[in-house]
Design an enzyme around this catalytic site. Structure first.
Site, PDB file in Angstrom:
ATOM      1  N   GLU A 488       0.817  -1.220   0.000  1.00 15.65           N
ATOM      2  CA  GLU A 488       0.000   0.000   0.000  1.00 15.65           C
ATOM      3  C   GLU A 488       0.849   1.268   0.000  1.00 15.65           C
ATOM      4  O   GLU A 488       0.305   2.370   0.090  1.00 15.65           O
ATOM      5  CB  GLU A 488      -0.948  -0.023   1.200  1.00 15.65           C
ATOM      6  CG  GLU A 488      -1.999  -1.098   1.074  1.00 15.65           C
ATOM      7  CD  GLU A 488      -2.849  -1.259   2.330  1.00 15.65           C
ATOM      8  OE1 GLU A 488      -2.425  -0.769   3.392  1.00 15.65           O
ATOM      9  OE2 GLU A 488      -3.926  -1.891   2.232  1.00 15.65           O
ATOM     10  N   LYS A 601       5.961  -1.772   1.565  1.00 12.64           N
ATOM     11  CA  LYS A 601       5.366  -1.997   2.886  1.00 12.64           C
ATOM     12  C   LYS A 601       5.334  -3.477   3.243  1.00 12.64           C
ATOM     13  O   LYS A 601       5.601  -3.880   4.371  1.00 12.64           O
ATOM     14  CB  LYS A 601       3.945  -1.429   2.883  1.00 12.64           C
ATOM     15  CG  LYS A 601       3.199  -1.589   4.176  1.00 12.64           C
ATOM     16  CD  LYS A 601       1.764  -1.069   4.036  1.00 12.64           C
ATOM     17  CE  LYS A 601       1.012  -1.182   5.342  1.00 12.64           C
ATOM     18  NZ  LYS A 601      -0.428  -0.913   5.177  1.00 12.64           N
ATOM     19  N   GLN A 602       4.942  -4.292   2.266  1.00 16.42           N
ATOM     20  CA  GLN A 602       4.739  -5.712   2.582  1.00 16.42           C
ATOM     21  C   GLN A 602       4.915  -6.550   1.323  1.00 16.42           C
ATOM     22  O   GLN A 602       4.848  -6.026   0.213  1.00 16.42           O
ATOM     23  CB  GLN A 602       3.348  -5.933   3.155  1.00 16.42           C
ATOM     24  CG  GLN A 602       2.205  -5.741   2.184  1.00 16.42           C
ATOM     25  CD  GLN A 602       0.872  -5.551   2.881  1.00 16.42           C
ATOM     26  OE1 GLN A 602       0.501  -4.438   3.208  1.00 16.42           O
ATOM     27  NE2 GLN A 602       0.150  -6.638   3.114  1.00 16.42           N
TER      28      GLN A 602
HETATM   29  C1  BGC Z   1      -2.280  -4.196   5.211  1.00 15.63           C
HETATM   30  C2  BGC Z   1      -3.390  -4.952   4.515  1.00 15.63           C
HETATM   31  C3  BGC Z   1      -4.199  -5.678   5.566  1.00 15.63           C
HETATM   32  C4  BGC Z   1      -4.690  -4.719   6.642  1.00 15.63           C
HETATM   33  C5  BGC Z   1      -5.367  -5.434   7.777  1.00 15.63           C
HETATM   34  C6  BGC Z   1      -2.895  -3.248   6.234  1.00 15.63           C
HETATM   35  O1  BGC Z   1      -1.881  -2.567   6.910  1.00 15.63           O
HETATM   36  O2  BGC Z   1      -1.555  -3.444   4.277  1.00 15.63           O
HETATM   37  O3  BGC Z   1      -2.831  -5.885   3.611  1.00 15.63           O
HETATM   38  O4  BGC Z   1      -5.284  -6.302   4.959  1.00 15.63           O
HETATM   39  O5  BGC Z   1      -3.600  -4.024   7.177  1.00 15.63           O
HETATM   40  O6  BGC Z   1      -4.474  -6.331   8.403  1.00 15.63           O
END
Ligand code: BGC
Length: 777
Positions: A488, A601-602
């Site tokens: 994100e 971020k991930q």
């Molecule tokens: C993450 C999402 C996740 C959400 C709830 C966000 O910070 O980027 O991938 O679904 O948190 O855990």
């Protein structure tokens, strides 16, 4: 990062009271039983910083959306599982002076979460401003043998005085969510009743009209004897309870027991709630605290027998994995297909207790292996029940013909997320929902789910992707524009590799599932096709064309898949060159700076490689891992577990271990400086995956369980239990051998380090391996 939790194999221990850590500890010491849960708040008054939290699964309120700039298509509300009546309250006054750890001097403070037996214990000695000293030991649990019930044993001993203690056990229904959008209170009172030693209050949520009756009954014991007290009744708006004085003598213990219940209109007729709540309270009262606690221990012993992971030689790792498993089991039991798993479970308000793609991408594998298959099936069925809403959701955005877009965040199937770059663009979530159906079918071998429910979901999802792609006349391929990938820290990008890949995979899987259902049961397929007005030839043809002509951004020179078009235009900086003072970047940098940076971020490309690893050779996985790991800041809790699994697969021992500790101790050590908001429940399932899929290398191929183990240097051994197709297997991995015991009567086909075995019921297989084989494969 913090380091104040004492390492222990079965307990989470805090010694000494530091008010600055209190909200973090309140999250860590949370309790739950799948039906209700609460933060580790104090029973007695606390005037310091605290986030009071009691939650009842599925009881939510649609909080009117608040945004700076309204966009067409935004949802009207965000559904929040509400902070509900506080049933733990016990005010204590010592000769008229309130016991409050914020104003007292606190000694010998200790909080212990006993994970083995499922209860929380807190003890301390408080010196009040008057100089009077009182020792307290409070024990509390949310029963899993009766999931509507919570119990407290609150023992006080005056240390340096004899005098009068006033106890005020109460239920407070005047509760607000801290994250309420318009400072609104969400509960109205329906009724209240106070009897000699019990009190009941029924509250109704505004708009959604859920009703919950919360009741409690107390008992007082001194010198081992039940004392009959004449309590004054407290009966005021949204607040019920009792107050009574009791003479206490120095060094003699007085115990107040509180038996509480929450009974909700989700499960019973509204006009029966009070009577039922009374019945439940009386029943547990009759059983008594000790008996209920004994049942709790037994119930937890059963849960551990299915889901425990034992790590020898590393207490920090052992404590962490048990903490993750414990919290998952406290959050979701799988008994009720109307419920799901909020990213924070019952441990805080953030994310509103709603459902995210986290469930399908992370939690399903945990429940598949550690519980009966019905539990994971219920998670899938939850989405099936919401398919109609997913179709409406897609229609609101302009899609037609039964295209389904499942929400980014939901409780009842309606979208709740209200940031356009996520609500409209983070559409990869649809892929995870299809992937979970595939994962369930692959793991269980149960093809009936696809036939009965799954295929309808897959067709809705495939129809969505078929309309969401567009043909690029320039590339002569299909592209997907204007999306946000799992990362994100990038929005509104074109051709996110992960999204394009999973979109195409969904289409392919839908095509295969149609063929499988059609050949196995043509009648049922025909009925479905008719109901869905499925135009088999044209729709299938279009889907196949997209599968064959999807565009995937790549950097051929580096040999990697590109997270999105233009990723290499960014200044390429590595995380190791980011000063610690700049992290986490989401707390230190402007959003603009984050969006323009290359930091991730991930797991994003790596999330796709993890899901579909069979499609990539080891060297391609290595190149992508090396590239993306160096640029990933792991500021989503969901990230390190995927990196841990891939690092283990690549034989990167140190990295796998580092990522494992990061995911497993994320909350215990407060890595991301946000544990006070609540625990990262959904990522805890990822922690389990990093041990079972990462270190043990467990996979399912062609109906067989495969193991390719890898042991972190520090560990002597690790072992865990797995439910697989009706069999219960105990897997033990040491540096020198892998041993699998089949504890059931069902034969299982397994592959260890590429050698196949049929493990007969109640049999053992033990493979001695050379260390290099176990460590690198
Ligand atoms: C993450 C999402 C996740 C959400 C709830 C966000 O910070 O980027 O991938 O679904 O948190 O855990």
């Amino acid at each position: 990062m913090k380091d104040y939790i004492i390492k222990d194999e079965w307990n989470i221990i805090e010694e000494g009271f530091d008010p600055a850590l209190n909200k973090i500890s309140e999250s860590l010491f949370s309790l739950g039983n799948g039906r209700m849960g609460q933060r580790g708040n104090f029973e007695e008054t606390y005037s310091g910083e605290t986030l009071q939290g009691n939650y009842i699964a599925g009881v939510y309120y649609p909080d009117k959306t608040r945004v700076g700039w309204w966009k067409n298509g935004y949802p009207e509300y965000f559904a929040k599982v509400l902070n509900a009546a506080n049933w733990i309250g016990i005010d204590v006054q010592v000769d008229g002076e309130t016991l409050d750890l914020h104003t007292s001097t606190v000694k010998n403070f200790k909080r212990v979460l006993n994970m083995k037996e499922g209860f929380l214990q807190r003890s301390f000695v408080a010196t009040l401003v008057s100089g009077k000293q009182i020792a307290v030991e409070a024990t509390r649990f949310c029963s899993i043998s009766n999931d509507e019930v919570g119990l407290i044993k609150y023992a006080v001993t005056p240390i340096n005085f004899s005098g009068t203690i006033t106890f005020k056990p109460f239920i407070d229904g005047d509760i607000a969510n801290q994250d309420s959008n318009y400072d609104e209170k969400f509960w109205d009172e329906v009724s209240r009743e106070v009897l000699a030693d019990s009190a009941y209050i029924t509250l109704r949520t505004k708009k959604t009209a859920f009703e919950v009756c919360t009741g409690s009954k107390f008992a007082l014991v001194q010198n081992g004897k039940l004392i009959n007290v004449q309590a004054q009744q407290i009966n005021k708006e949204k607040f019920v309870g009792h107050s009574f004085d009791i003479a206490v003598i120095a060094n003699e213990e007085t115990i107040l027991y509180k038996y509480a219940a929450n009974v909700s209109s989700q499960n019973y007729a509204k006009d029966k709630l009070v009577a039922l709540c009374k019945e439940v309270v009386e029943e547990v009262f009759a059983q008594g605290f000790d008996k209920m606690l004994a049942q709790q221990k037994e119930a937890w012993a059963h849960k551990w027998s299915e889901s425990d992971i034992v790590i020898e030689g590393d207490v920090a790792a052992q404590q962490a994995i048990r903490f993750n498993i414990f919290q998952l089991n406290q959050t979701y039991t799988g008994e009720d297909a109307r419920l799901n798993i909020g990213p924070k479970g019952f441990t805080g308000e953030k994310y509103g207790g709603s459902t995210y793609w986290d469930t399908e991408a992370y939690c399903v594998p945990f429940y598949l292996s550690t519980a009966d298959a019905q539990v994971a099936r219920n998670l899938l069925f939850y989405r099936y029940q919401q398919l109609g809403k997913a179709i409406e959701n897609a229609e609101k955005l302009g899609f037609i013909n039964g295209a389904a877009l499942f929400p980014m965040v939901t409780i009842n199937g309606e979208e709740c997320h209200n940031e356009w770059e996520i609500t409209f663009e983070e559409i990869h979530r649809n892929g995870a929902i299809a992937y979970a159906i595939y994962n369930y079918t692959r793991y269980t071998g149960d093809a009936t789910y696809v036939k009965e429910y799954g295929l309808e979901v897959l067709i809705g999802i495939a129809r969505f992707w078929a309309q969401r792609v567009n043909w690029s006349a320039d590339k002569l391929q299909y592209v997907i524009l204007g999306v946000t990938g799992p990362n994100e820290y990038e929005n509104n990008i074109n051709n996110n590799w992960y999204t394009n890949y999973i979109a195409s995979w969904c289409l392919q899987y839908a095509l295969e599932s149609i063929d499988a259902v059609k050949s196995g049961d043509p009648d049922s397929f025909d009925k479905l096709a008719k109901r869905l007005q499925f135009n088999e030839s044209t729709e299938k043809e279009k889907w196949s064309h997209i599968v064959d002509h999807m565009y995937y951004p790549e950097d051929k020179h580096l040999g990697i898949y590109l997270q999105q078009d233009g990723y290499m235009d960014k200044e390429q900086v590595l995380v190791r060159d980011l000063p610690a003072s700049q992290r986490p970047i989401n707390q230190k940098w402007s959003w603009d700076r984050i969006l323009r940076s290359c930091f991730i971020k991930q797991a994003d490309v790596l999330q796709g490689i993890y899901f579909f690893e069979d499609k990539f050779d080891q060297e391609a996985i290595r190149r992508n891992f090396d590239f993306y790991e160096a640029r990933t800041v792991h500021e989503s809790s969901l990230s390190p577990c995927v990196h841990a699994i891939l690092a283990a697969k690549l034989g990167y021992e140190e990295k796998a271990y580092e990522m494992y500790l990061r995911t497993s101790r994320l909350d215990l050590d407060d890595y991301n400086n946000d544990t006070e908001d609540g625990l990262h429940i959904t990522s805890m399932a990822g922690t389990w995956m990093s041990v079972v899929q990462g270190f043990a290398g467990m996979r399912v191929h062609d109906g067989q369980l495969h193991f390719n183990p890898f042991i972190p240097g520090k560990w002597k051994s690790f072992s865990f239990n797995i439910n697989f197709r009706g069999a219960l297997l105990s897997v033990e991995i040491k540096k020198e051998y892998v041993r699998i015991i089949n504890r059931s009567g069902v034969d299982v086909s397994i592959v260890i380090l590429k050698n196949g075995y049929v493990l007969k019921g109640n049999d053992i297989v033990e493979i001695h391996v050379r260390e290099e084989e176990v460590v690198r494969h």
